[in-house]
Design a protein around this motif. Structure first.
Motif, PDB file in Angstrom:
ATOM      1  N   ALA A  78     -16.329   3.511   6.854  1.00 15.46           N
ATOM      2  CA  ALA A  78     -16.404   4.892   6.346  1.00 15.46           C
ATOM      3  C   ALA A  78     -17.334   5.666   7.535  1.00 15.46           C
ATOM      4  O   ALA A  78     -17.374   6.611   8.223  1.00 15.46           O
ATOM      5  N   LEU A  81     -14.996   6.270  10.466  1.00 16.89           N
ATOM      6  CA  LEU A  81     -14.288   7.474  10.041  1.00 16.89           C
ATOM      7  C   LEU A  81     -15.052   8.842  10.238  1.00 16.89           C
ATOM      8  O   LEU A  81     -14.412   9.711  10.868  1.00 16.89           O
ATOM      9  N   VAL A  90     -14.809  11.150   2.798  1.00 20.00           N
ATOM     10  CA  VAL A  90     -14.659   9.553   2.545  1.00 20.00           C
ATOM     11  C   VAL A  90     -15.301   9.004   1.289  1.00 20.00           C
ATOM     12  O   VAL A  90     -16.418   9.276   1.172  1.00 20.00           O
ATOM     13  N   THR A  92     -16.230   5.805  -1.053  1.00 22.79           N
ATOM     14  CA  THR A  92     -15.936   4.476  -0.860  1.00 22.79           C
ATOM     15  C   THR A  92     -16.419   3.740  -2.300  1.00 22.79           C
ATOM     16  O   THR A  92     -17.164   4.190  -3.059  1.00 22.79           O
TER      17      THR A  92
END
Length: 206
Positions: A78, A81, A90, A92
């Motif tokens: 993440a 990204l 994002v 998670t």
């Protein structure tokens, strides 16, 4: 910057991709590389699920650096990204998937990539996604090196569709998982995801 990254897409395609929510079950060799490719392609939201942490043995094929050693894979991925795409959403989950909890995560994405290691879990996850009426893209066969051709097989049910990519013969339990073939397989998963999101269809490769 995002506009320049997505200049190869039409405005309508950009809007489709930015609205998309793609889930990735597994953040290792397949999942980490596919996630970065989808981020570069303009996906608006990625949902990442993996209970593992980054180990030195992962660095030969997974999208991590030595600075990530010991960190949860979903968190390290993440971070990368968001560095590439600060605008990106994002989500998670540092969790291991199992028979009891798979179903609770499936509503979080419209399309799922299966990027796990264990063969039984791979099959269980694909079956669960199909039962939920969502498309899923899996992988089978990416070990070793050499000229075995990668393929894409399509499986349709009354409710949804699955694509499975790979060479369907090389088992990473017997052959080493190396970057060239693992990343090739991840790229095919990301490509199939784009095909589904932009056309609503998954077709066998010619």
């Amino acid at each position: 910057m995002l506009g320049a990254m997505l200049s190869c897409f039409s405005p309508e395609q950009r809007a489709l991709l930015l609205r998309a929510r793609v889930g990735i079950a597994g953040a290792g060799g397949l999942g980490s590389n596919a996630a970065m490719m989808l981020a570069r392609s303009g996906i608006g939201c990625l949902v990442l699920i993996d209970g593992d942490t980054v180990d030195a043995s992962n660095l030969n094929r997974q999208h991590f650096m030595p600075r990530h050693l010991g960190r949860p894979k979903v968190e390290a991925l993440a971070e990368q990204l968001r560095e590439l795409r600060p605008d990106m959403d994002v989500v998670t989950h540092h969790r291991w998937l199992d028979r009891e909890n798979i179903a609770q995560f499936l509503p979080e994405a419209e399309l799922w990539l299966e990027a796990m290691d264990d063969a039984a879990m791979k099959a269980m996850f694909v079956s669960a996604v199909l039962r939920a009426g969502k498309p899923v893209i899996g992988a089978s066969g990416m070990g070793g090196f050499g000229s075995r051709a990668m393929e894409r097989h399509i499986m349709r049910t009354s409710r949804s569709v699955a694509a499975v990519v790979g060479d369907f013969s090389s088992d990473v339990a017997q052959l080493p998982p190396l970057a060239p073939r693992v990343v090739q397989c991840a790229a095919m998963q990301a490509d199939a995801a784009l095909e589904w999101l932009l056309t609503g269809k998954l077709q066998p490769l010619l």
